[in-house]
Write an enzyme that holds these catalytic residues in place. Structure first.
Site, PDB file in Angstrom:
ATOM      1  N   GLU A  40       1.842  44.289 -52.444  1.00 21.53           N
ATOM      2  CA  GLU A  40       1.942  45.707 -52.105  1.00 21.53           C
ATOM      3  C   GLU A  40       3.277  46.177 -52.649  1.00 21.53           C
ATOM      4  O   GLU A  40       4.329  45.719 -52.210  1.00 21.53           O
ATOM      5  CB  GLU A  40       1.929  45.922 -50.592  1.00 21.53           C
ATOM      6  CG  GLU A  40       0.546  46.022 -50.009  1.00 21.53           C
ATOM      7  CD  GLU A  40       0.132  44.731 -49.346  1.00 21.53           C
ATOM      8  OE1 GLU A  40       0.769  44.358 -48.364  1.00 21.53           O
ATOM      9  OE2 GLU A  40      -0.800  44.080 -49.840  1.00 21.53           O
ATOM     10  N   ASP A  85       9.165  52.752 -40.917  1.00 24.66           N
ATOM     11  CA  ASP A  85       9.856  51.543 -41.353  1.00 24.66           C
ATOM     12  C   ASP A  85      11.161  51.300 -40.626  1.00 24.66           C
ATOM     13  O   ASP A  85      11.888  52.234 -40.290  1.00 24.66           O
ATOM     14  CB  ASP A  85      10.109  51.612 -42.863  1.00 24.66           C
ATOM     15  CG  ASP A  85       8.824  51.428 -43.639  1.00 24.66           C
ATOM     16  OD1 ASP A  85       8.234  50.337 -43.538  1.00 24.66           O
ATOM     17  OD2 ASP A  85       8.386  52.378 -44.313  1.00 24.66           O
TER      18      ASP A  85
END
Ligand SMILES: Cc1ncc(COP(=O)(O)O)c(C=O)c1O
Lengths: 259, 391
Positions: A46, A57
């Site tokens: 990814e 995140d």
């Protein structure tokens, strides 16, 4: 056959996938890191394109995003680098990131660029399901791009079924209610969650991610699922690496020995 | 033209909910329950009573005599600065804490820029006896220090945000991250008319009390039936949308939002999102956003922490696009001058945010028979270090 589907069809064992940020640690490291991952035995990548406000995140991926942007990374630069993608790696590569840069690039133009360089799929976590069904699904299909959706421990069974129906390539099983990068401990609650997903006998391969950081957490979290995705732990290695190839090799070997 | 939210959470092209799956359960719960909860009679009764007895509403609609003389049109100040805690932010905080209680949430988080929303949230959490965490950019903690101490005294934990540009946008990111990590027991009291649906519509509903009162006060207290125009500063846009709400469907009422131009619209250091932004996605909604060609959100600049935000509420983006409201901007310098002028002419020290709306007044077109209402969104105690640096 799309490389993602080919991968799941080819192997029975747990699939090891890794997330890295494009343009990190240095601007021109994108393909170098991808190749190092493939050479070390990673089976799927990814590739994150950076965003200024990565709200799902944790600090490690935030820092890699900031650094990549400071290095000059953008979708335009990335697609330039990715022209040589398929000269370097043949494992499946998905682009992962937030929707806004894609919208600004132009969704169809983005898809066309992905297809041209040999990207296999997309993970756009803040893309609404409705909008996907109405506009993007047909577009992604036109360019043979898989579109991966996420489920979390709080996702209702009905919604998991719905997401399993619309996801293509695989279903991303978020291990725990958290942003990325918090070390995962596979306790009884986690095990029950993975068991629950397993018992739903979903049609899509299930890849678990968020917080996997070593061999134990990889093995325990993938025990009942199809494979696992490691991101922040890899970026931590890259953050201080003096020798990317050697450090990636030993990091991956610690997670799972090369066959 | 429809100016309100549609079934799918959009205001025309803008709005919606662009959120990662981790936030879907909380947002879906809010979307499916907020109207039923807010419209319930017992909720309304409790909300209204707290606004009256605790916040001190209705706030006065004050005819600013000396400023009116100078401007040449009758100016009325809607005194949100006289609310408990000193700004309009408390209207929304009261509404959302009552909602959170009905959702069974026992932990509250919030973001804050100027600290007014943080103080309002800390206040309602103390009132209800629930745990409260406020995210605040490191830079804002310095420039709005008095509000940090107020929050702490109220029992709230203020968490410094050191990521990104360390101001309001980053505080909102951190609050979202906290919500992702606390998916069950926590409600996020968002402080402006921004964020994923239903926040913009919900915040508008709680702030709409401002225009509801203007609508009855003006004919009751003055010779005028309707305002000629309404003026408010726009950060995320909550005080402005609250001041506009009950007049959106009365086309004769001119609606003007004032953005922070910072050092100038073309200086590269501005927070005037409607003037300088493009369509994009920020903090869960499609709206106008200041960004690079690559879709990276750019840092805003304003002397006012509460306006220092590179996005704007989606309803304002829609009002701008449809032409229902007009958006103008004033610079840091102009805002400072206007704050001092209001202090000298009317004996009111306004918040720096509000000072932006005031600074626009001399440019505003209205005649001696055309009543202009300005939303005086907050008081300036928190800004004394900026207004009088030597002191
Ligand atoms: C007094 C005051 N006015 C205005 C604002 C700007 O917010 P909004 O545009 O949501 O009203 C703030 C934000 O902190 C504020 O404290």
């Amino acid at each position: 056959m799309n490389r993602i589907e080919a991968l799941f069809a080819r192997t029975e064992r747990k699939v090891l996938s890794m997330f890295t940020t494009a343009g990190y640690p240095a601007l021109d490291d994108t393909l170098r890191v991808c190749r190092a991952l493939q050479d070390a035995g990673v089976e799927m990548i990814e590739l994150g394109f950076p965003f200024s406000d990565p709200l799902a995140d944790g600090p490690t991926i935030q820092r890699s995003n900031e650094q990549a942007l400071a290095n000059g990374m953008s979708l335009k630069v990335l697609f330039g680098q990715l022209k040589a993608l398929r000269d370097n790696v043949d494992i499946p590569v998905l682009l992962m990131g937030y929707l806004n840069p894609v919208l600004q690039y132009g969704v169809e133009r983005f898809c066309a660029a992905c297809a041209e360089v040999g990207i296999d799929g997309l993970i756009l976590p803040d893309m609404p399901v409705d909008e996907y069904k109405e506009t993007y699904q047909a577009l992604f299909a036109k360019y043979d791009l898989r579109s991966v959706f996420l489920v979390t421990p709080q996702t209702s069974p009905e919604r998991i079924r719905m997401l399993d129906e619309i996801t293509t390539g695989f279903l991303y099983v978020v291990s725990v209610a958290s942003v990325t990068g918090n070390k995962l401990a596979v306790d009884d609650t986690r095990k029950q969650y993975f068991q629950r997903i397993h018992e739903m006998k979903l049609k899509s391969p299930t890849m678990v991610g968020f917080g996997i950081h070593d061999r134990q957490s990889f093995e325990e979290s993938t025990a009942m699922l199809r494979g696992g995705i490691i991101g922040s732990a890899l970026l931590k290695v890259l953050e201080t690496s003096k020798d990317i190839e050697a450090d990636v090799r030993s990091f991956v070997a610690d997670i799972r020995p090369v066959v | 033209m429809v100016y309100h939210v549609d079934q799918r959470g959009f205001f025309g092209f803008f709005g919606g909910s662009y959120i990662p799956e981790m936030l879907v359960p909380n947002i879906t719960e809010l979307q499916s329950r907020y109207l039923e909860i807010i419209e319930d009679a017992s909720f309304q009764a409790e909300f209204r009573q707290l606004l009256r007895d605790y916040v001190g509403r209705p706030t006065p609609l004050y005819p600013a005599r000396r400023l009116s003389e100078k401007l040449g049109y009758p100016l009325f100040l809607k005194r949100e600065d006289l609310n408990h805690t000193g700004a309009h932010k408390i209207n929304n905080a009261i509404g959302q804490i009552l909602l959170a209680q009905r959702l069974g949430k026992r932990r509250i988080i919030a973001e804050t820029g100027a600290g007014q929303h943080g103080v309002a949230t800390a206040t309602v959490c103390a009132l209800m006896g629930v745990e409260c965490f406020v995210y605040m950019g490191e830079i804002d903690m310095k420039r709005q220090a008095p509000n940090v101490r107020r929050m702490q005294m109220l029992g709230t934990k203020v968490i410094p945000v050191t990521s990104g540009s360390r101001v309001l946008k980053d505080a909102a990111n951190e609050a979202m991250r906290d919500w992702i990590a606390h998916p069950e027991d926590t409600h996020y009291i968002l402080g402006s008319a921004v964020g994923p649906h239903p926040f913009p519509d919900m915040v508008m509903r709680f702030q709409a009390v401002i225009s509801e009162e203007i609508k009855t006060q003006l004919p009751a207290q003055t010779p005028y039936q309707l305002p000629h125009s309404i003026i408010a500063c726009v950060g995320g846009g909550s005080n402005a949308i609250g001041a506009f709400a009950h007049f959106l469907d009365t086309p004769s009422v001119v609606l003007i939002g004032v953005e922070a131009a910072g050092k100038g619209l073309d200086s590269g250091e501005t927070a005037a999102t409607i003037a300088r932004g493009r369509e994009g996605v920020l903090h869960g909604s499609k709206t106008l956003v200041m960004q690079t060609e690559d879709g990276q959100i750019t840092e805003a600049h304003s002397i006012s922490a509460g306006l220092d935000y590179p996005g704007v509420g989606p309803q304002h983006a829609h009002l701008a696009r449809t032409g229902r409201a007009t958006y103008v901007s004033v610079t840091d310098e102009e805002a400072l001058v206007a704050a001092h002028e209001l202090a000298r002419l009317e004996g009111i020290i306004p918040a720096l945010e509000t000072a932006h709306a005031l600074a626009y007044l001399p440019r505003h077109q209205a005649g001696p028979d055309q009543p202009v209402v300005l939303c005086l969104s907050g008081r300036g105690d928190k800004d004394m270090a900026t207004y009088c640096p030597e002191a």
